[in-house]
Design a protein around this motif. Structure first.
Motif, short mmCIF file in Angstrom:
data_model
loop_
_atom_site.label_atom_id
_atom_site.label_comp_id
_atom_site.label_asym_id
_atom_site.label_seq_id
_atom_site.Cartn_x
_atom_site.Cartn_y
_atom_site.Cartn_z
N GLN A 169 0.81 -1.22 0.00
CA GLN A 169 0.00 0.00 0.00
C GLN A 169 0.84 1.28 0.00
O GLN A 169 0.30 2.38 -0.03
CB GLN A 169 -0.91 0.01 1.23
CG GLN A 169 -1.84 -1.20 1.30
CD GLN A 169 -2.73 -1.15 2.52
OE1 GLN A 169 -3.81 -0.57 2.50
NE2 GLN A 169 -2.27 -1.76 3.59
N ALA A 299 -14.68 -6.52 6.25
CA ALA A 299 -13.63 -6.18 5.28
C ALA A 299 -14.09 -5.09 4.33
O ALA A 299 -13.34 -4.16 4.00
CB ALA A 299 -13.24 -7.44 4.50
N ARG A 303 -12.55 -0.99 4.29
CA ARG A 303 -12.02 -0.36 3.08
C ARG A 303 -12.90 0.80 2.64
O ARG A 303 -12.41 1.82 2.13
CB ARG A 303 -11.90 -1.40 1.97
CG ARG A 303 -11.30 -0.88 0.68
CD ARG A 303 -9.96 -0.22 0.89
NE ARG A 303 -8.93 -1.15 1.32
CZ ARG A 303 -7.70 -0.80 1.63
NH1 ARG A 303 -7.34 0.48 1.59
NH2 ARG A 303 -6.81 -1.69 2.02
N ASN A 395 -4.70 2.23 8.02
CA ASN A 395 -4.59 1.50 6.75
C ASN A 395 -3.52 0.43 6.81
O ASN A 395 -3.70 -0.71 6.36
CB ASN A 395 -4.30 2.50 5.63
CG ASN A 395 -4.67 1.96 4.26
OD1 ASN A 395 -5.04 0.80 4.11
ND2 ASN A 395 -4.58 2.81 3.26
N ILE A 399 -4.79 -4.37 7.52
CA ILE A 399 -4.82 -5.28 6.38
C ILE A 399 -4.28 -6.67 6.74
O ILE A 399 -4.85 -7.69 6.35
CB ILE A 399 -4.04 -4.68 5.18
CG1 ILE A 399 -4.28 -5.50 3.91
CG2 ILE A 399 -2.57 -4.55 5.48
CD1 ILE A 399 -5.64 -5.34 3.34
N SER A 426 -10.03 -10.08 -2.35
CA SER A 426 -9.71 -9.09 -3.38
C SER A 426 -10.94 -8.27 -3.75
O SER A 426 -10.87 -7.05 -3.92
CB SER A 426 -9.14 -9.79 -4.61
OG SER A 426 -8.94 -8.88 -5.67
N THR A 428 -13.68 -7.65 -1.89
CA THR A 428 -14.10 -6.74 -0.82
C THR A 428 -13.22 -5.49 -0.77
O THR A 428 -13.72 -4.38 -0.55
CB THR A 428 -14.05 -7.43 0.56
OG1 THR A 428 -12.72 -7.90 0.82
CG2 THR A 428 -15.04 -8.57 0.63
N GLN A 429 -11.92 -5.65 -1.02
CA GLN A 429 -11.03 -4.50 -0.95
C GLN A 429 -11.18 -3.58 -2.16
O GLN A 429 -11.23 -2.36 -2.03
CB GLN A 429 -9.57 -4.98 -0.83
CG GLN A 429 -9.30 -5.76 0.45
CD GLN A 429 -9.71 -5.01 1.69
OE1 GLN A 429 -9.09 -4.04 2.07
NE2 GLN A 429 -10.79 -5.44 2.33
N SER A 433 -13.37 0.04 -1.85
CA SER A 433 -12.78 1.32 -2.22
C SER A 433 -13.59 2.02 -3.30
O SER A 433 -13.85 3.23 -3.22
CB SER A 433 -11.35 1.11 -2.69
OG SER A 433 -10.74 2.32 -3.03
#
Length: 540
Positions: A169, A299, A303, A395, A399, A426, A428-429, A433
């Motif tokens: 990140q 999750a 995000r 952040n 994770i 993957s 959900t993230q 966002s």
């Protein structure tokens, strides 16, 4: 039992890979461990820098290619479209063809994409390249994590997982920090050449120091490609709607409705096809269990909350007239926050207290929102340092524990559930966002229109304060204009601009406040879950 394509090495029980497609947990010499850490960090930064450069320089790219705002929004959108779908086939590809071959081919693909960037001449070609870039960048994230994990001993291997995902990140804030120096030097040639150099260095490092040989098993089926052909365009349709909806406006573009219907239809068909397979890629029945639904909610909304950093702070400051070079200090603070959050998460790692870092991350987001709850038109980047540091720290903090929480539940079910979890994590993230940015963008624009209309309706031109303000604005133009009517018109126009700016400020305050409410709800939900989990263990 898996069908091995080559004889597995003679590993000890604690060295054997947890899942096929990942490297074994071997102990290495100290020098070699340092080398693995450096290479892993370099790969993680390179993978995330690619997307970060586009995000940081989107307005300049829009001008370079002559794109409209809606057209330029496709550049980050197509990257996410390809990235979220890549895990549908990449994980099995890594299991079947081996980690080493997969690593080298992925990096060669990344180098080819960087070379294509140098040949970009128009917006359409840039879209195609961004889509390919999103696909080839997906395996680099896990590759960087695997290299970093090799630098930790067996006892601390899971701390390496925390560090690896946290470092993935760091690329976006780093891109904001270094972009002004690269772009101003020689437009886009320097930027793309820099990315190409990073990719070539990664390839040289990986070839020089390979990951330990893993397992190769026969897992790919023809029906997997059918699943990909259904779900990948379905995910892409959802990404398209979420990126274009706030710009074109949801109810003004009919085609958005058709794309949304097509996206949901393809996803439902893909799930239906998977549900009736004898050996499915995605275990649909498991997705409906209570524990997985709780994981998805947590999750996704974590995000979702963190998307406030990428939307509110940046767009508010842009509205106030802040340029890219003035973001360097703010994103340096964000970079440090993510780094320290990641290291703190790894240092305080405990298998028995995985939910406490998630609770702390939510609390930090809540505190940051309250610090930003009183925005004014005088706010500048340095005013965001404390709040954005807290969000960045959260952040980096959340994770690793989030991933490990889900993975431990998954491995209790069996290794054949891992692909389903990776795709779920993957999704959900990425969608957390996207949905967060889309929701806040829509809400902010709606509130700005409401406030501007309210100000215009309640503004009384005969009010002494308003009259004095118009007189002050008029005085600014008197040295240059001799026509008093035109002078008054310019003053009224300037007043309207101030009204529009202040309505934007109030709307961004509303965004921060609603993010605070969601953070409070998620904090209470996580706290209740921890309490229930603690008491259920006591009374077992």
């Amino acid at each position: 039992m898996p069908k091995y394509l080559e004889k597995p090495p003679n590993w000890a029980d604690d060295e054997r890979p947890v899942i096929p497609g990942s490297p074994p947990a071997l102990d290495h010499a100290r020098f070699k461990r340092y080398a693995y850490f450096i290479i892993g960090t370099f790969i993680a930064l390179t993978a995330s820098l690619s997307n970060g450069f586009i995000t940081a320089n989107l307005p300049q790219l829009q001008g370079e290619y002559g794109l409209t705002p809606s057209e330029s929004a496709w550049l980050p959108a197509v990257y996410v479209m390809a990235n979220v779908s890549a895990n549908l086939i990449l994980f099995k590809t890594r299991q079947q063809y081996g980690l080493r071959l997969f690593t080298e081919v992925s990096l060669l693909g990344f180098i080819v994409v960087m070379l294509l960037h140098l040949l970009v001449q128009d917006g359409r070609m840039a879209l195609i390249i961004r889509c390919i870039s999103g696909f080839v960048a997906a395996p680099l994230s896990s590759l960087g994590m695997y290299y970093i994990m090799q630098s930790f001993g067996k006892a601390n291997r899971l701390k390496g997982l925390y560090v690896g995902f946290g470092f993935n990140q760091l690329g976006i804030p780093l891109a904001w920090v270094i972009s002004p120096f690269l772009v101003n030097a020689n437009h886009w040639v320097n930027l793309y050449t820099f990315e190409l150099g990073l990719a070539i260095c990664c390839f040289a490092m990986v070839v020089s120091l390979k990951l330990p040989r893993g397992l190769k098993i026969d897992v790919i089926e023809k029906k997997d490609f059918m699943t990909f052909l259904l779900l990948a365009p379905g995910f892409a349709c959802l990404c398209a709607v979420l990126s274009q909806g706030p710009i074109l406006w949801w109810f003004d573009s009919v085609w958005l409705a058709y794309v949304l219907i097509a996206g949901f239809s393809l996803i439902v068909l893909g799930f239906f096809f998977e549900y009736h397979r004898s050996n499915p890629l995605i275990l649909i029945h498991w997705l409906g269990t209570a524990s997985i639904l709780r994981f998805v909610i947590g999750a996704f909304f974590l995000r979702f909350l963190l998307s406030e950093q990428s939307f509110t702070a940046v767009n508010f400051l842009k509205t106030m007239g802040i340029g890219p070079d003035q973001f360097v200090g703010l994103y340096s603070v964000i970079f440090i926050g993510i780094l320290l959050g990641t290291l703190f998460s790894a240092a305080t790692f405990s298998k028995d207290h995985l939910f406490w870092p998630l609770l702390l991350a939510t609390f930090l987001i809540l505190v940051a929102c309250r610090l930003d709850a009183h925005l004014t038109s005088d706010v500048r980047p340095h005013n965001f340092f404390y709040s954005q540091f807290l969000i960045a720290f959260a952040n980096g903090l959340f994770i690793g524990p989030l991933l490990l929480t889900g993975m431990m539940r998954t491995l209790k079910q069996g290794t054949n559930y891992v692909i389903t979890f990776i795709i779920l994590f993957s999704a959900t993230q990425n969608f957390g966002s996207l949905v967060g940015s889309s929701f806040y963008n829509t809400y902010q624009k709606h509130q700005a229109q409401v406030y501007q209309l309210d100000i215009e309706q309640t503004l009384n031109r005969t009010d002494p304060n308003i009259y004095q303000r118009i007189h002050q604005y008029s005085a600014l133009y008197q040295p240059y204009l001799t026509d008093s009517t035109l002078d008054q018109a310019k003053a009224s126009q300037l007043l309207s601009q101030v009204m529009a700016r202040e309505s934007q400020v109030r709307a961004y305050n509303d965004v921060v406040n609603i993010n605070s409410i969601i953070a409070v709800l998620l904090f209470l939900w996580t706290l209740i879950h921890i309490i229930l989990q603690k008491y259920s263990k006591q009374y077992r």
